[in-house]
Design a protein around this motif. Sequence first.
Motif, PDB file in Angstrom:
ATOM      1  N   PHE A 181      -2.772  -1.389 -12.158  1.00  0.00           N
ATOM      2  CA  PHE A 181      -3.124  -0.091 -11.586  1.00  0.00           C
ATOM      3  C   PHE A 181      -4.529   0.339 -11.986  1.00  0.00           C
ATOM      4  N   ASP A 182      -4.988  -0.079 -13.165  1.00  0.00           N
ATOM      5  CA  ASP A 182      -6.384   0.181 -13.542  1.00  0.00           C
ATOM      6  C   ASP A 182      -7.340  -0.529 -12.585  1.00  0.00           C
ATOM      7  N   ARG A 183      -7.003  -1.778 -12.232  1.00  0.00           N
ATOM      8  CA  ARG A 183      -7.854  -2.531 -11.311  1.00  0.00           C
ATOM      9  C   ARG A 183      -7.832  -1.916  -9.913  1.00  0.00           C
ATOM     10  N   MET A 184      -6.675  -1.405  -9.497  1.00  0.00           N
ATOM     11  CA  MET A 184      -6.591  -0.733  -8.198  1.00  0.00           C
ATOM     12  C   MET A 184      -7.431   0.549  -8.226  1.00  0.00           C
ATOM     13  N   GLU A 185      -7.322   1.299  -9.305  1.00  0.00           N
ATOM     14  CA  GLU A 185      -8.093   2.539  -9.426  1.00  0.00           C
ATOM     15  C   GLU A 185      -9.592   2.245  -9.403  1.00  0.00           C
ATOM     16  N   ARG A 186     -10.016   1.190 -10.097  1.00  0.00           N
ATOM     17  CA  ARG A 186     -11.427   0.803 -10.116  1.00  0.00           C
ATOM     18  C   ARG A 186     -11.896   0.423  -8.711  1.00  0.00           C
ATOM     19  N   TYR A 187     -11.066  -0.326  -7.971  1.00  0.00           N
ATOM     20  CA  TYR A 187     -11.414  -0.710  -6.602  1.00  0.00           C
ATOM     21  C   TYR A 187     -11.587   0.543  -5.735  1.00  0.00           C
ATOM     22  N   CYS A 188     -10.672   1.499  -5.888  1.00  0.00           N
ATOM     23  CA  CYS A 188     -10.736   2.720  -5.078  1.00  0.00           C
ATOM     24  C   CYS A 188     -11.961   3.564  -5.426  1.00  0.00           C
ATOM     25  N   VAL A 189     -12.359   3.562  -6.683  1.00  0.00           N
ATOM     26  CA  VAL A 189     -13.560   4.293  -7.085  1.00  0.00           C
ATOM     27  C   VAL A 189     -14.803   3.609  -6.513  1.00  0.00           C
ATOM     28  N   GLU A 190     -14.806   2.275  -6.525  1.00  0.00           N
ATOM     29  CA  GLU A 190     -15.959   1.527  -6.005  1.00  0.00           C
ATOM     30  C   GLU A 190     -16.038   1.576  -4.482  1.00  0.00           C
ATOM     31  N   HIS A 191     -14.903   1.795  -3.803  1.00  0.00           N
ATOM     32  CA  HIS A 191     -14.853   1.844  -2.339  1.00  0.00           C
ATOM     33  C   HIS A 191     -14.120   3.129  -1.923  1.00  0.00           C
ATOM     34  N   PRO A 192     -14.740   4.283  -2.139  1.00  0.00           N
ATOM     35  CA  PRO A 192     -14.025   5.558  -1.953  1.00  0.00           C
ATOM     36  C   PRO A 192     -13.601   5.868  -0.521  1.00  0.00           C
ATOM     37  N   ARG A 193     -14.258   5.300   0.474  1.00  0.00           N
ATOM     38  CA  ARG A 193     -13.902   5.597   1.863  1.00  0.00           C
ATOM     39  C   ARG A 193     -13.077   4.487   2.502  1.00  0.00           C
ATOM     40  N   SER A 194     -12.665   3.516   1.716  1.00  0.00           N
ATOM     41  CA  SER A 194     -11.859   2.417   2.249  1.00  0.00           C
ATOM     42  C   SER A 194     -10.439   2.898   2.528  1.00  0.00           C
ATOM     43  N   PRO A 195      -9.731   2.215   3.424  1.00  0.00           N
ATOM     44  CA  PRO A 195      -8.327   2.572   3.668  1.00  0.00           C
ATOM     45  C   PRO A 195      -7.476   2.523   2.399  1.00  0.00           C
ATOM     46  N   SER A 196      -7.770   1.606   1.504  1.00  0.00           N
ATOM     47  CA  SER A 196      -7.012   1.526   0.247  1.00  0.00           C
ATOM     48  C   SER A 196      -7.182   2.790  -0.585  1.00  0.00           C
ATOM     49  N   ALA A 197      -8.394   3.308  -0.647  1.00  0.00           N
ATOM     50  CA  ALA A 197      -8.651   4.507  -1.438  1.00  0.00           C
ATOM     51  C   ALA A 197      -8.056   5.743  -0.776  1.00  0.00           C
ATOM     52  N   VAL A 198      -8.088   5.789   0.552  1.00  0.00           N
ATOM     53  CA  VAL A 198      -7.596   6.966   1.268  1.00  0.00           C
ATOM     54  C   VAL A 198      -6.077   6.957   1.367  1.00  0.00           C
ATOM     55  N   ARG A 199      -5.477   5.821   1.705  1.00  0.00           N
ATOM     56  CA  ARG A 199      -4.035   5.750   1.957  1.00  0.00           C
ATOM     57  C   ARG A 199      -3.204   5.353   0.735  1.00  0.00           C
ATOM     58  N   ARG A 200      -3.816   4.737  -0.258  1.00  0.00           N
ATOM     59  CA  ARG A 200      -3.133   4.323  -1.500  1.00  0.00           C
ATOM     60  C   ARG A 200      -1.837   3.545  -1.228  1.00  0.00           C
ATOM     61  N   PRO A 201      -1.959   2.295  -0.769  1.00  0.00           N
ATOM     62  CA  PRO A 201      -0.755   1.508  -0.500  1.00  0.00           C
ATOM     63  C   PRO A 201      -0.010   1.184  -1.799  1.00  0.00           C
ATOM     64  N   GLN A 202       1.258   0.837  -1.667  1.00  0.00           N
ATOM     65  CA  GLN A 202       2.034   0.380  -2.818  1.00  0.00           C
ATOM     66  C   GLN A 202       1.505  -0.985  -3.215  1.00  0.00           C
ATOM     67  N   LEU A 203       1.380  -1.205  -4.502  1.00  0.00           N
ATOM     68  CA  LEU A 203       0.876  -2.476  -4.997  1.00  0.00           C
ATOM     69  C   LEU A 203       1.971  -3.143  -5.809  1.00  0.00           C
ATOM     70  N   SER A 204       2.252  -4.398  -5.481  1.00  0.00           N
ATOM     71  CA  SER A 204       3.270  -5.135  -6.227  1.00  0.00           C
ATOM     72  C   SER A 204       2.781  -6.548  -6.477  1.00  0.00           C
ATOM     73  N   ARG A 205       3.493  -7.228  -7.336  1.00  0.00           N
ATOM     74  CA  ARG A 205       3.129  -8.598  -7.682  1.00  0.00           C
ATOM     75  C   ARG A 205       4.332  -9.493  -7.479  1.00  0.00           C
ATOM     76  N   ARG A 206       4.112 -10.573  -6.779  1.00  0.00           N
ATOM     77  CA  ARG A 206       5.148 -11.583  -6.532  1.00  0.00           C
ATOM     78  C   ARG A 206       4.644 -12.901  -7.097  1.00  0.00           C
ATOM     79  N   GLY A 207       5.058 -13.223  -8.299  1.00  0.00           N
ATOM     80  CA  GLY A 207       4.550 -14.422  -8.959  1.00  0.00           C
ATOM     81  C   GLY A 207       3.076 -14.259  -9.256  1.00  0.00           C
TER      82      GLY A 207
END
Length: 107
Positions: free
Chosen positions: A33-59
């Motif tokens: 989640f820290d890495r996701m937050e950093r990505y959203c800060v670096e790309h503030p107008r991206s869909p990821s930053a605006v919509r905040r999708p669920q993030l999960s890990r599969r393997g």
Amino acid sequence: MRPILPPDALVGWMNNEACARIARRSDPLGDIFDRMERYCVEHPRSPSAVRRPQLSRRGRTFVALLGRNLQSGISGIGNTVEAALRAFDLQYLRALQPPPRKIKALK
């Protein structure tokens, strides 16, 4: 004159920093989640930053998902958090585009 710090003044601070690093390493979910937050800060107008999708890990694969499931939602899949979020951004923007129009051939 500036006061001189006692010799052990930084020891406590350094120990706190080391403990924080160990805690981050032992909490992989927090790191994700820290890495996701950093990505959203670096790309503030991206869909990821605006919509905040669920993030999960599969393997070893990361999945960014907006919606109920992969079939009906918008998703991004990648080997890193950043790659999954970039893929999500591309899929989100692609979903907003109208389908290509078919051109009728003249006879």
